[in-house]
Design a protein around this motif. Structure first.
Motif, mmCIF file in Angstrom:
data_model
loop_
_atom_site.group_PDB
_atom_site.id
_atom_site.type_symbol
_atom_site.label_atom_id
_atom_site.label_comp_id
_atom_site.label_asym_id
_atom_site.label_seq_id
_atom_site.Cartn_x
_atom_site.Cartn_y
_atom_site.Cartn_z
ATOM 1 N N ARG A 113 5.157 6.603 5.654
ATOM 2 C CA ARG A 113 4.150 5.558 5.806
ATOM 3 C C ARG A 113 3.048 6.028 6.743
ATOM 4 O O ARG A 113 3.299 6.527 7.824
ATOM 5 N N TRP B 165 -3.220 2.555 9.202
ATOM 6 C CA TRP B 165 -4.546 2.512 9.821
ATOM 7 C C TRP B 165 -4.777 1.160 10.486
ATOM 8 O O TRP B 165 -4.250 0.139 10.043
ATOM 9 N N ILE C 58 4.088 -2.442 16.103
ATOM 10 C CA ILE C 58 3.719 -3.666 15.377
ATOM 11 C C ILE C 58 3.292 -4.760 16.348
ATOM 12 O O ILE C 58 2.369 -5.523 16.086
ATOM 13 N N PRO D 143 -2.468 -4.245 15.581
ATOM 14 C CA PRO D 143 -2.537 -4.910 14.279
ATOM 15 C C PRO D 143 -2.987 -3.892 13.246
ATOM 16 O O PRO D 143 -4.054 -3.331 13.349
ATOM 17 N N TRP D 144 -2.154 -3.640 12.272
ATOM 18 C CA TRP D 144 -2.529 -2.626 11.278
ATOM 19 C C TRP D 144 -3.211 -3.298 10.116
ATOM 20 O O TRP D 144 -2.871 -4.392 9.701
ATOM 21 N N SER D 145 -4.212 -2.653 9.600
ATOM 22 C CA SER D 145 -4.990 -3.279 8.554
ATOM 23 C C SER D 145 -4.767 -2.600 7.208
ATOM 24 O O SER D 145 -5.162 -3.111 6.185
ATOM 25 N N GLU D 146 -4.130 -1.447 7.242
ATOM 26 C CA GLU D 146 -3.922 -0.756 5.980
ATOM 27 C C GLU D 146 -2.745 0.189 6.113
ATOM 28 O O GLU D 146 -2.510 0.746 7.183
ATOM 29 N N ALA D 147 -2.020 0.365 5.040
ATOM 30 C CA ALA D 147 -0.888 1.275 5.077
ATOM 31 C C ALA D 147 -0.724 1.926 3.722
ATOM 32 O O ALA D 147 -1.077 1.358 2.699
ATOM 33 N N GLU D 148 -0.196 3.129 3.746
ATOM 34 C CA GLU D 148 0.069 3.823 2.491
ATOM 35 C C GLU D 148 1.484 4.367 2.548
ATOM 36 O O GLU D 148 1.906 4.901 3.572
ATOM 37 N N HIS D 149 2.199 4.198 1.458
ATOM 38 C CA HIS D 149 3.582 4.660 1.428
ATOM 39 C C HIS D 149 3.776 5.705 0.360
ATOM 40 O O HIS D 149 3.191 5.627 -0.701
ATOM 41 N N ARG D 150 4.625 6.650 0.642
ATOM 42 C CA ARG D 150 5.042 7.613 -0.370
ATOM 43 C C ARG D 150 6.557 7.658 -0.365
ATOM 44 O O ARG D 150 7.191 7.730 0.687
ATOM 45 N N ALA E 106 -8.240 -0.809 11.590
ATOM 46 C CA ALA E 106 -9.707 -0.786 11.671
ATOM 47 C C ALA E 106 -10.229 0.633 11.483
ATOM 48 O O ALA E 106 -10.937 1.170 12.329
#
Lengths: 248, 248
Positions: free
Chosen positions: A216, A219, A178, A182-189, A221
DNA sequence: GTGGCGATTATGTATATACATATTGAAACG
DNA sequence: CGTTTCAATATGTATATACATAATCGCCAC
């Protein structure tokens, strides 16, 4: 039936006019006075009702549209939208913070660290198209003496090459990443799972005991950065999500 | 180092100017070019850079502030905020929709219905201070022939008295409530649990098998409306949450 | 020094105006 | 009767302007 009046109640707080228009309309939608599909007054009607310029009304309506409460159609007007799929904001805190919030001392311990070229499973997890260097990490988060969560992580070294030089012996990769990427997108399950022998052993629970799994994918960029799987013993963790419609 | 230039790449999409300013700045924040604490250019500087009016710049910056990416201070300027706590939007769809998305026929079947005065446990679940009439419902959601989820629900009849007259034999209370009671706030809790004998029997799984439990408490205008617990066999369900910082 | 005070400055809100754009409804036409 | 065209209309975006408000800086008196 006559048009509803602007709020007469004085909040005794100075709010801007477009804010008041916004919350007036939101209130009528949330209270059910204006049902889904109902056409709310045209901008020029609200302009007359609130005795202000169209820009002010427009600001309020644009915000309601962005929040998803209404839909705007040129030449037709603005309409209350069908109740959107229930969405809630899920806060995902750092595990250290969670543990310390319980008043317990936090500790991280690395179990495994492996640098390798990505195999098929790795590419599936990271959604990578080509093979490349990855770092596999497994570690345990402790709350006091007891294991709190097992972490299994894959880092895409093509995106974060510096991570390859880190040992991650006593600090988890999460906070480290972190601070740097710098993360621009994340997906969680999120799902439930029963502990297999290896997991049960690591978490010091019975084989077959229920666990909460949070995965998690992140991404930055457009580039996949990391895939992490947190496995919590069922007793140790509850996720909390709150929802209040649009900006309060 | 000189000031970054406005985007020269042509998206070949016509976007409004304030949108472009917004995404330019967001990009520099998310890419780390402008770190937390950094002062972004004053409105009048951006006005010069983009050759537009202050209102246009202001629109972009106000939106960034509302999205939480920047913080604005009078007389001082606008600053990149510290990375906010990771929050993800969790979509919680109606179970019928979820099942039908799997291409399976949906069916609901009521198991139990009980009208009573709230006991201590009920009041805890609904966060009620005084005792009053409640409706207890238990039912099964089917995907094809197999149980998909067990629903245990408590409805506060003081808030929704009409619900007391409904049988809920073949329609679940969720959609019924959504159509009638505009809810203004909801809280979710998500955890893993192992199936006890009753749950295992209802869901047709082995006792002790892992389940995902989603509990939702709903308020409408400060009044508790309902508490519902969905119990999914671990295989049948994964929650998905996506996060993209601020409006795309 | 330091405490107060006014000037300066950046943002916050609102106005009137202008033109662009999408969509609708009706008139004109083949 | 169907289709094309066109004007009307509501929203979308942008401008120049104005004044309010909060915070800071620097000056001056003490």
């Amino acid at each position: 039936m006559s048009m509803a009046e602007p709020t007469e109640i004085d909040d005794s707080e100075t709010v801007s006019l477009h804010q008041r228009i916004l919350s007036d309309i939101r209130e009528r939608i949330l209270s059910g006075t204006w049902v889904p599909g109902h056409r709310i007054p045209f901008e020029h009607e609200l302009t007359a009702e609130y005795k202000c310029s169209r820009m002010t009304v427009n600001k309020a309506l644009s915000q309601l549209a962005k929040a998803g409460l209404i839909e705007r159609r040129r030449r037709s007007g603005s309409f209350v939208r069908q109740p959107q799929s229930q969405a809630a904001v899920l806060e995902l805190h750092d595990i250290r913070i969670e543990v310390e919030a319980l008043g317990l001392p936090y500790r991280y311990e690395r179990l495994e660290r492996l640098k390798r070229r990505s195999n098929g499973e790795d590419r599936t997890l990271l959604e990578l198209s080509a093979t490349g260097p990855v770092l596999w990490l497994e570690g345990l988060h402790f709350a006091g003496e007891r294991p709190f969560a097992l972490e299994q992580r894959l880092i895409n070294l093509s995106a974060v090459s510096e991570a390859g030089d880190e040992e991650f012996l006593e600090i988890a990769a999460g906070p480290w990443l972190i601070d740097r990427v710098p993360w621009s997108e994340a997906e969680h399950r999120i799902r439930a799972m029963s502990a297999d022998d290896a997991i049960a052993d690591a978490l010091d629970i019975d084989p077959g005991a229920p666990c909460l799994v949070v995965e998690r994918r992140t991404w930055s960029a457009e580039h996949p950065v990391t895939h992490v799987r947190f496995i919590y013993p069922a007793e140790s963790h509850t996720l909390v999500a709150r929802f209040t419609p649009s900006q309060g």
